[in-house]
Design an enzyme around this catalytic site. Structure first.
Site, PDB file in Angstrom:
ATOM      1  N   PHE A 190      43.639  -9.548 -59.017  1.00 37.11           N
ATOM      2  CA  PHE A 190      44.698 -10.552 -58.918  1.00 37.11           C
ATOM      3  C   PHE A 190      44.726 -11.242 -57.568  1.00 37.11           C
ATOM      4  O   PHE A 190      45.260 -12.340 -57.440  1.00 37.11           O
ATOM      5  CB  PHE A 190      46.070  -9.899 -59.192  1.00 37.11           C
ATOM      6  CG  PHE A 190      46.655  -9.162 -58.012  1.00 37.11           C
ATOM      7  CD1 PHE A 190      47.336  -9.844 -57.008  1.00 37.11           C
ATOM      8  CD2 PHE A 190      46.506  -7.777 -57.877  1.00 37.11           C
ATOM      9  CE1 PHE A 190      47.870  -9.182 -55.911  1.00 37.11           C
ATOM     10  CE2 PHE A 190      47.029  -7.109 -56.780  1.00 37.11           C
ATOM     11  CZ  PHE A 190      47.706  -7.804 -55.793  1.00 37.11           C
ATOM     12  N   LYS A 219      36.436 -12.360 -66.952  1.00 34.86           N
ATOM     13  CA  LYS A 219      37.714 -11.766 -67.378  1.00 34.86           C
ATOM     14  C   LYS A 219      38.578 -11.729 -66.119  1.00 34.86           C
ATOM     15  O   LYS A 219      38.487 -10.820 -65.317  1.00 34.86           O
ATOM     16  CB  LYS A 219      37.467 -10.349 -67.912  1.00 34.86           C
ATOM     17  CG  LYS A 219      38.482  -9.816 -68.909  1.00 34.86           C
ATOM     18  CD  LYS A 219      39.896  -9.761 -68.401  1.00 34.86           C
ATOM     19  CE  LYS A 219      40.194  -8.615 -67.469  1.00 34.86           C
ATOM     20  NZ  LYS A 219      41.541  -8.672 -66.884  1.00 34.86           N
ATOM     21  N   GLU A 265      44.860 -10.490 -65.426  1.00 35.04           N
ATOM     22  CA  GLU A 265      45.894 -10.974 -66.361  1.00 35.04           C
ATOM     23  C   GLU A 265      47.156 -11.400 -65.617  1.00 35.04           C
ATOM     24  O   GLU A 265      48.042 -12.024 -66.190  1.00 35.04           O
ATOM     25  CB  GLU A 265      46.205  -9.891 -67.405  1.00 35.04           C
ATOM     26  CG  GLU A 265      46.844  -8.609 -66.866  1.00 35.04           C
ATOM     27  CD  GLU A 265      45.850  -7.620 -66.246  1.00 35.04           C
ATOM     28  OE1 GLU A 265      44.757  -8.035 -65.809  1.00 35.04           O
ATOM     29  OE2 GLU A 265      46.201  -6.420 -66.176  1.00 35.04           O
ATOM     30  N   SER A 313      40.474  -2.241 -57.813  1.00 41.38           N
ATOM     31  CA  SER A 313      40.828  -0.990 -57.134  1.00 41.38           C
ATOM     32  C   SER A 313      39.737   0.070 -57.336  1.00 41.38           C
ATOM     33  O   SER A 313      38.950  -0.006 -58.296  1.00 41.38           O
ATOM     34  CB  SER A 313      42.162  -0.484 -57.671  1.00 41.38           C
ATOM     35  OG  SER A 313      42.048  -0.263 -59.059  1.00 41.38           O
ATOM     36  N   CYS A 335      41.784  -7.540 -49.572  1.00 38.41           N
ATOM     37  CA  CYS A 335      40.945  -6.351 -49.404  1.00 38.41           C
ATOM     38  C   CYS A 335      40.402  -6.269 -47.982  1.00 38.41           C
ATOM     39  O   CYS A 335      39.884  -5.245 -47.570  1.00 38.41           O
ATOM     40  CB  CYS A 335      39.791  -6.374 -50.389  1.00 38.41           C
ATOM     41  SG  CYS A 335      38.698  -7.757 -50.097  1.00 38.41           S
ATOM     42  N   GLU A 353      45.402   3.191 -49.834  1.00 38.13           N
ATOM     43  CA  GLU A 353      45.458   1.728 -49.781  1.00 38.13           C
ATOM     44  C   GLU A 353      46.837   1.320 -50.290  1.00 38.13           C
ATOM     45  O   GLU A 353      47.195   1.621 -51.427  1.00 38.13           O
ATOM     46  CB  GLU A 353      44.382   1.109 -50.671  1.00 38.13           C
ATOM     47  CG  GLU A 353      44.468  -0.402 -50.701  1.00 38.13           C
ATOM     48  CD  GLU A 353      43.414  -1.062 -51.573  1.00 38.13           C
ATOM     49  OE1 GLU A 353      43.222  -0.634 -52.713  1.00 38.13           O
ATOM     50  OE2 GLU A 353      42.780  -2.014 -51.077  1.00 38.13           O
TER      51      GLU A 353
HETATM   52  P1  NAD Z   1      42.779  -3.605 -60.541  1.00 42.32           P
HETATM   53  O1  NAD Z   1      41.732  -2.576 -60.371  1.00 42.32           O
HETATM   54  O2  NAD Z   1      44.114  -3.198 -61.054  1.00 42.32           O
HETATM   55  O3  NAD Z   1      42.271  -4.748 -61.564  1.00 42.32           O
HETATM   56  C1  NAD Z   1      41.017  -5.375 -61.406  1.00 42.32           C
HETATM   57  C2  NAD Z   1      40.523  -5.837 -62.775  1.00 42.32           C
HETATM   58  O4  NAD Z   1      40.341  -4.689 -63.608  1.00 42.32           O
HETATM   59  C3  NAD Z   1      41.510  -6.750 -63.501  1.00 42.32           C
HETATM   60  O5  NAD Z   1      40.797  -7.783 -64.136  1.00 42.32           O
HETATM   61  C4  NAD Z   1      42.184  -5.824 -64.489  1.00 42.32           C
HETATM   62  O6  NAD Z   1      42.598  -6.490 -65.669  1.00 42.32           O
HETATM   63  C5  NAD Z   1      41.102  -4.822 -64.800  1.00 42.32           C
HETATM   64  N1  NAD Z   1      41.650  -3.496 -65.142  1.00 42.32           N
HETATM   65  C6  NAD Z   1      42.813  -2.958 -64.709  1.00 42.32           C
HETATM   66  N2  NAD Z   1      42.968  -1.717 -65.221  1.00 42.32           N
HETATM   67  C7  NAD Z   1      41.903  -1.471 -65.989  1.00 42.32           C
HETATM   68  C8  NAD Z   1      41.485  -0.358 -66.790  1.00 42.32           C
HETATM   69  N3  NAD Z   1      42.227   0.753 -66.892  1.00 42.32           N
HETATM   70  N4  NAD Z   1      40.317  -0.443 -67.437  1.00 42.32           N
HETATM   71  C9  NAD Z   1      39.548  -1.540 -67.344  1.00 42.32           C
HETATM   72  N5  NAD Z   1      39.894  -2.632 -66.614  1.00 42.32           N
HETATM   73  C10 NAD Z   1      41.050  -2.596 -65.939  1.00 42.32           C
HETATM   74  O7  NAD Z   1      42.909  -4.369 -59.145  1.00 42.32           O
HETATM   75  P2  NAD Z   1      43.981  -5.463 -58.709  1.00 42.32           P
HETATM   76  O8  NAD Z   1      45.295  -4.788 -58.522  1.00 42.32           O
HETATM   77  O9  NAD Z   1      43.904  -6.636 -59.606  1.00 42.32           O
HETATM   78  O10 NAD Z   1      43.376  -5.921 -57.303  1.00 42.32           O
HETATM   79  C11 NAD Z   1      43.643  -5.244 -56.112  1.00 42.32           C
HETATM   80  C12 NAD Z   1      42.536  -4.290 -55.772  1.00 42.32           C
HETATM   81  O11 NAD Z   1      41.304  -4.987 -55.676  1.00 42.32           O
HETATM   82  C13 NAD Z   1      42.726  -3.624 -54.419  1.00 42.32           C
HETATM   83  O12 NAD Z   1      42.364  -2.274 -54.535  1.00 42.32           O
HETATM   84  C14 NAD Z   1      41.767  -4.368 -53.516  1.00 42.32           C
HETATM   85  O13 NAD Z   1      41.314  -3.655 -52.390  1.00 42.32           O
HETATM   86  C15 NAD Z   1      40.652  -4.638 -54.454  1.00 42.32           C
HETATM   87  N6  NAD Z   1      39.829  -5.738 -53.970  1.00 42.32           N
HETATM   88  C16 NAD Z   1      38.634  -5.422 -53.418  1.00 42.32           C
HETATM   89  C17 NAD Z   1      37.829  -6.422 -52.925  1.00 42.32           C
HETATM   90  C18 NAD Z   1      36.494  -6.104 -52.308  1.00 42.32           C
HETATM   91  O14 NAD Z   1      35.742  -7.005 -52.088  1.00 42.32           O
HETATM   92  N7  NAD Z   1      36.162  -4.852 -52.037  1.00 42.32           N
HETATM   93  C19 NAD Z   1      38.240  -7.751 -52.994  1.00 42.32           C
HETATM   94  C20 NAD Z   1      39.470  -8.041 -53.572  1.00 42.32           C
HETATM   95  C21 NAD Z   1      40.259  -7.014 -54.061  1.00 42.32           C
END
Ligand code: NAD
Length: 497
Positions: free
Chosen positions: A150, A174, A177, A227, A282, A382
């Protein structure tokens, strides 16, 4: 009536209907602004089929034509970046100037991918053996999947799709959401740029859509950002299904401030990098490692800057917007509570902030802790919110050791005027991206973005030359154009002569 956001498949908004959907919020008001469709497996299969059907023609489209379409997309994006930024602010909450910055950093990757002619070049060796030439070529993978978080609804997808498309692949993205609209606008831009239908598809949804991508035999690779627990799941599931996977994950970025640093500069940058985008980056700084000789002065300088930060609606020229959802705001606030209970010194409390925005928004103001210990959850976890923790240390070595012992290794920064210390730091820290007097060292597009340790699963970073490598496969051709001198039988293993 609440707006509906649906998928983009084969060059058009999808005409079907889904059984499930999710709420999209305006985080500055707390109101639901739209419903987003959640794809079933059947919808996901239709998107993959469209991308698969578009692949043969797109991979055979000349590099010249592909380059022209990339340039056209760049021009449209550049002209309409304000519209993308407005959508980001409306669904993510980050302030408009920050949203514009995000689009600009994504655009850099588009500009990099416009050089695809150079990047797709192979090698050629003439006469490796008598009359024999060897050359290497790189070819696209096919249908590739991108799953994004997000916090950067435009930039993170653009870390991947410009490179994937330039290299001749077809894409299914994808998006998160929570803020799905930026991807939809970019899909329209691709159409306007002349990209053939089916090359760029957007499928919205949750775990069901993600699992569909991970398991589908026609999806050749997965680029994930999110994450750490989900990234690990994505990597393990995707590779088990025979896919190439890069899964960029969570972070806890430390900023080491040495006693010789310019403390005003360090305090400015700690505030900028700690609270920009409400800490939902991040590459945000969430821990300041302050040498004990300067810690009092540094904490005072950070604290005195914080009251000037205006928290509020990102459309009103504030410095910091709301958090993305009420659930996330409450989670971050619970960390603040845990920090107080564990005995850290709460220097600035961001709970109950004065805001320039609607009371229903997901507000949490900038928060500063001092005397944080490494066994506290505000240090280990985090948080992904506007919470900055100061850990006091006694030596350079202790600082580097703490950074290296932390689970994450995305980014880190050192503030010092000592070139030797900075050089030693860059050499010894177990982290993927290093800033020297630069707090958020996000690499430019022609370098690659990625962390170490629990911040990345897989071995390939995003964009840059590594990005082109990820989205292509190598072939080596050994060729001989026969003439009569090549006749004769020889069962031995071929050696050069
Ligand atoms: P998230 O892991 O909740 O979601 C990421 C994606 O995975 C979304 O598209 C979501 O719909 C999907 N998803 C969520 N739960 C899922 C599941 N159980 N099974 C399959 N898919 C699932 O992350 P977020 O809250 O959207 O973003 C924040 C996180 O992203 C933080 O941890 C941040 O550090 C990380 N991030 C990392 C970088 C990097 O380059 N390392 C960059 C940006 C964000």
């Amino acid at each position: 009536m609440t707006a509906r956001i649906t998928h983009w498949i084969n060059g058009a908004e999808w005409a079907g209907s889904e059984e499930r959907s999710g709420d999209v919020y305006d985080p500055a008001t707390g109101q639901v602004s739209a419903k987003v469709d959640f794809a079933s497996r059947t919808t996901l299969d239709a998107a993959v089929a469209a991308a698969k059907a578009a692949f043969p023609a797109w991979r055979d489209t000349s590099l010249t034509k592909r380059t022209q379409i990339m340039f056209a997309f760049r021009e449209i994006l550049n002209a309409r970046k304000g519209e993308v930024a407005a959508l980001i602010t409306a669904e993510h909450g980050k302030v408009l100037s920050d949203a514009l910055g995000e689009v600009t950093r994504g655009q850099e990757v588009v500009e990099f991918a416009c050089g695809l002619g150079q990047l797709m070049k192979g090698g050629f060796s003439e006469q490796v053996s008598t009359g024999i030439d060897v050359y290497s070529i790189r070819q696209p993978l096919g249908v590739v999947g991108i799953i994004s978080p997000f916090n950067f609804p435009a930039m993170v997808p653009m870390w991947f799709f410009p490179v994937a498309i330039a290299a001749g692949n077809t894409v299914i993205i994808k998006p998160s959401e929570k803020d799905p609209s930026a991807s939809m606008l970019m899909a329209q831009m691709w159409k306007q740029a002349g990209l053939p239908d089916g090359v760029f598809n957007v499928v919205h949804g949750d775990k069901e859509a993600v699992d569909g991508l991970l398991e589908h035999p026609d999806v050749k690779s997965i680029s994930f950002v999110g994450s750490t627990p989900i990234a690990k799941y994505i990597y393990e599931t995707g590779t088990r299904h025979g896919k190439r996977v890069q899964a960029l994950a969570g972070a806890k970025n430390h900023m080491l401030v040495l006693p010789d640093a310019d403390l005003d500069l360090a305090a400015d940058q700690a505030v900028n990098a700690g609270f920009g985008s409400a800490g939902e980056r991040c590459m945000a700084i969430s821990v300041v490692l302050a040498m004990d000789t300067v810690a009092d002065a540094l904490v005072a300088k950070i604290a005195e800057r914080m009251p000037a930060l205006r928290t509020g609606d990102g459309r009103r020229g504030c410095d910091m917007g709301p958090l993305v959802t009420g659930v996330h705001r409450d989670k971050v606030a619970a960390y603040v509570e845990a920090g107080v209970k564990a005995g850290a010194t709460l220097v600035v409390d961001g709970r109950n902030p004065v805001v320039d925005g609607e009371p229903g928004g997901f507000w949490l103001g900038p928060t500063l802790f001092d005397n944080v210990r490494t066994d506290m959850t505000i240090y280990t976890d985090e948080i992904f919110g506007p919470v900055l923790s100061v850990v006091r240390i006694h030596s350079f070595e202790e600082g580097v050791d703490l950074i290296n012992r932390h689970e994450y290794g995305n980014g880190t920064a050192i503030f010092t005027n000592d070139g030797g210390a900075a050089r030693r730091f860059q050499n010894e820290v177990q982290v993927g991206m290093i800033g020297i007097n630069v707090p958020i060292p996000v690499p430019v597009a022609y370098y690659s973005f990625g962390g170490w340790k629990a911040s990345l699963f897989g071995d390939t970073h995003a964009h840059g030359v590594e990005g082109f490598h990820f989205f292509t496969r190598g072939k080596v051709v050994t060729s001989r154009w026969l003439d009569p001198s090549h006749g004769g039988i020889n069962l031995g293993f071929p050696t050069q002569s």
